[in-house]
Design a protein around this motif. Sequence first.
Motif, PDB file in Angstrom:
ATOM      1  N   ALA A   1       0.841  -1.199   0.000  1.00 56.68           N
ATOM      2  CA  ALA A   1       0.000   0.000   0.000  1.00 56.68           C
ATOM      3  C   ALA A   1       0.877   1.250   0.000  1.00 56.68           C
ATOM      4  N   HIS A   2       0.499   2.253  -0.815  1.00 55.99           N
ATOM      5  CA  HIS A   2       1.286   3.485  -0.896  1.00 55.99           C
ATOM      6  C   HIS A   2       0.456   4.662  -0.400  1.00 55.99           C
ATOM      7  N   CYS A   3       1.078   5.816  -0.340  1.00 54.46           N
ATOM      8  CA  CYS A   3       0.478   6.944   0.377  1.00 54.46           C
ATOM      9  C   CYS A   3      -0.783   7.488  -0.273  1.00 54.46           C
TER      10      CYS A   3
ATOM     11  N   LEU B   1       0.385  -3.929   6.901  1.00 57.52           N
ATOM     12  CA  LEU B   1       0.751  -2.590   6.452  1.00 57.52           C
ATOM     13  C   LEU B   1       2.214  -2.283   6.754  1.00 57.52           C
TER      14      LEU B   1
ATOM     15  N   CYS C   1       3.671   3.004   3.453  1.00 56.48           N
ATOM     16  CA  CYS C   1       2.326   3.494   3.122  1.00 56.48           C
ATOM     17  C   CYS C   1       2.230   5.013   3.207  1.00 56.48           C
TER      18      CYS C   1
END
Length: 356
Positions: free
Chosen positions: A241-243, A261, A266
Amino acid sequence: MSPWVLGSLEVIETEQPVAPGDDAHFVVIHGAGESGCYGPVSERIGRYVRDTLAAEMKGARIADHAGLLNRLRTVARTAPSGIASWAVGTVDCAVWDLHGRLASRSVAGLLATSEPRSTVPAYASWLSQNLTGIENLDLLRDVAADGWRFTKWGLRRDPAESPGQAAARMARAVERASQSVGSPLAVDAVGTWTPSVSMAFAQSCDPSCLLWLEDPLPQHDLDMYELLAATRVPLAVGERAHCDEDPTGLIQYVRPTALTLDVVGCGGLTRATQILAVARSQNIPIYPHGRSLLPGLHLAAAFPDAVPAVEYRLQWEPGRQCLYDEPLRPEDGYIHLPDSPGLGTTPRSTACPAQR
């Protein structure tokens, strides 16, 4: 809101020995007469922070974490990448460290609405140990006996095998390992599976032997994950997961057993707390990825109902801890929060005794 504002930023390389290819750089942010740190990160991430993000953060209020995150994400969108999201998370965590030092509190204490727990349960992972190649099952039993919440192992597909052959062999390995330790365990596909292998495995493996199968697909293919979720195999996702990714779709399509996560990857602790709120609303527990152990530890200490345990990577984490001024050592499957204010990510200035 506090008048403290951010000042200059520098990227330093650790003076301690690191293995070839290991992260060796720390981002140090100055402000209000104090400094906050995060690391180790790669040279590429440090360069992105210095060259792309530093000018945007200067003068921002230290305690306005959400406002700073929005500013950094706007810059990162001009060149979206995994590196950009990691760089945003690195700055965010360094600023939380700075905030904690200025407030003379742990970051967990800043995040929590009540007193954070001082020790956090951990689970052990050893991804270079491939379950299909482990002959001596005493290794599994010895690790499981160390008090960890549970254990996680690598499960690599042999590319020479057909999807069905690979899935059947890996399913047998999981069942054998689970029987050996007397409990279910978690496994990680380690980026080696294809969608067809994933589906064949889901149809072959006894789900009672698995706590979860982590990241079986090479990317967040929500349509394929929806098909996998319809089987009985428990899934874990979230490390990638990215920002700027909306976690709602990922959670709704995958319906994971756990969200693994990466708190820095993230977008940092600020973004992680936003994602935590979504996961909590869907009763999905978060087990922070071990590459970002210290921020994950503070998240787990602040939100014990939503973050049951953190990942401790047996192969890599002891060496990473030698880079810190206050190294952490698990005791009977638990990790104590650092005693100092902030995150506890200050780099060492003298050699670690374990590496002398």
